[in-house]
Design a protein around this motif. Sequence first.
Motif, PDB file in Angstrom:
ATOM      1  N   TRP A   9      -7.539   0.291 -11.471  1.00 36.99           N
ATOM      2  CA  TRP A   9      -6.840   1.456 -10.942  1.00 36.99           C
ATOM      3  C   TRP A   9      -6.725   2.507 -12.032  1.00 36.99           C
ATOM      4  N   ASP A  10      -7.222   3.716 -11.774  1.00 39.16           N
ATOM      5  CA  ASP A  10      -7.090   4.848 -12.689  1.00 39.16           C
ATOM      6  C   ASP A  10      -5.976   5.734 -12.153  1.00 39.16           C
ATOM      7  N   SER A  11      -4.792   5.631 -12.758  1.00 43.77           N
ATOM      8  CA  SER A  11      -3.630   6.351 -12.229  1.00 43.77           C
ATOM      9  C   SER A  11      -3.759   7.861 -12.398  1.00 43.77           C
ATOM     10  N   GLU A  12      -4.457   8.310 -13.421  1.00 36.74           N
ATOM     11  CA  GLU A  12      -4.624   9.750 -13.611  1.00 36.74           C
ATOM     12  C   GLU A  12      -5.497  10.365 -12.524  1.00 36.74           C
ATOM     13  N   ALA A  13      -6.556   9.682 -12.160  1.00 33.35           N
ATOM     14  CA  ALA A  13      -7.456  10.178 -11.110  1.00 33.35           C
ATOM     15  C   ALA A  13      -7.056   9.695  -9.722  1.00 33.35           C
ATOM     16  N   ALA A  14      -6.132   8.735  -9.662  1.00 32.83           N
ATOM     17  CA  ALA A  14      -5.670   8.135  -8.402  1.00 32.83           C
ATOM     18  C   ALA A  14      -6.823   7.514  -7.610  1.00 32.83           C
ATOM     19  N   VAL A  15      -7.663   6.759  -8.319  1.00 28.01           N
ATOM     20  CA  VAL A  15      -8.776   6.066  -7.664  1.00 28.01           C
ATOM     21  C   VAL A  15      -8.937   4.668  -8.235  1.00 28.01           C
ATOM     22  N   TRP A  16      -9.476   3.787  -7.417  1.00 29.17           N
ATOM     23  CA  TRP A  16      -9.942   2.474  -7.856  1.00 29.17           C
ATOM     24  C   TRP A  16     -11.396   2.626  -8.266  1.00 29.17           C
ATOM     25  N   THR A  17     -11.803   1.949  -9.344  1.00 30.43           N
ATOM     26  CA  THR A  17     -13.213   1.899  -9.725  1.00 30.43           C
ATOM     27  C   THR A  17     -13.684   0.451  -9.661  1.00 30.43           C
ATOM     28  N   SER A  32      -8.953   4.219  -1.926  1.00 30.07           N
ATOM     29  CA  SER A  32      -8.456   3.072  -1.160  1.00 30.07           C
ATOM     30  C   SER A  32      -9.111   1.783  -1.662  1.00 30.07           C
ATOM     31  N   PHE A  33      -8.292   0.800  -1.995  1.00 28.45           N
ATOM     32  CA  PHE A  33      -8.821  -0.478  -2.457  1.00 28.45           C
ATOM     33  C   PHE A  33      -9.676  -1.134  -1.375  1.00 28.45           C
ATOM     34  N   ASP A  34      -9.163  -1.185  -0.140  1.00 28.53           N
ATOM     35  CA  ASP A  34      -9.912  -1.835   0.948  1.00 28.53           C
ATOM     36  C   ASP A  34     -11.234  -1.136   1.224  1.00 28.53           C
ATOM     37  N   ALA A  35     -11.234   0.192   1.173  1.00 28.91           N
ATOM     38  CA  ALA A  35     -12.485   0.929   1.385  1.00 28.91           C
ATOM     39  C   ALA A  35     -13.476   0.633   0.263  1.00 28.91           C
ATOM     40  N   LEU A  36     -12.976   0.482  -0.956  1.00 28.87           N
ATOM     41  CA  LEU A  36     -13.862   0.184  -2.077  1.00 28.87           C
ATOM     42  C   LEU A  36     -14.475  -1.205  -1.953  1.00 28.87           C
ATOM     43  N   VAL A  37     -13.702  -2.170  -1.492  1.00 33.60           N
ATOM     44  CA  VAL A  37     -14.252  -3.516  -1.273  1.00 33.60           C
ATOM     45  C   VAL A  37     -15.407  -3.440  -0.282  1.00 33.60           C
ATOM     46  N   GLU A  38     -15.252  -2.688   0.791  1.00 33.21           N
ATOM     47  CA  GLU A  38     -16.324  -2.562   1.789  1.00 33.21           C
ATOM     48  C   GLU A  38     -17.545  -1.863   1.191  1.00 33.21           C
ATOM     49  N   ARG A  39     -17.330  -0.850   0.371  1.00 27.69           N
ATOM     50  CA  ARG A  39     -18.450  -0.163  -0.276  1.00 27.69           C
ATOM     51  C   ARG A  39     -19.182  -1.104  -1.225  1.00 27.69           C
ATOM     52  N   VAL A  40     -18.436  -1.927  -1.956  1.00 22.91           N
ATOM     53  CA  VAL A  40     -19.045  -2.897  -2.870  1.00 22.91           C
ATOM     54  C   VAL A  40     -19.894  -3.884  -2.085  1.00 22.91           C
TER      55      VAL A  40
END
Length: 73
Positions: A9-17, A32-40
């Motif tokens: 979690w990058d709190s400055e950019a407000a994104v999960w990587t 969104s964490f859940d959206a990132l899991v689906e993209r992965v």
Amino acid sequence: MSCIIKFHWDSEAAVWTATSDDVPGLVLESGSFDALVERVKAAVPELIHLNGKVSDFRLSYITEREDVVPVYG
């Protein structure tokens, strides 16, 4: 084959990587964490194939999030 996917979690950019030492080229982000899991899950098979591997694989996820909370008193 087992692939470890690291979420941070990058709190400055407000994104999960998402990155992985086991999947060269995997660098994704999402608010969104859940959206990132689906993209992965969509990107990893293609990246594994492009890297010349053709066996089945498992994904293991490691997440890291750090928050700063105020102290009252």
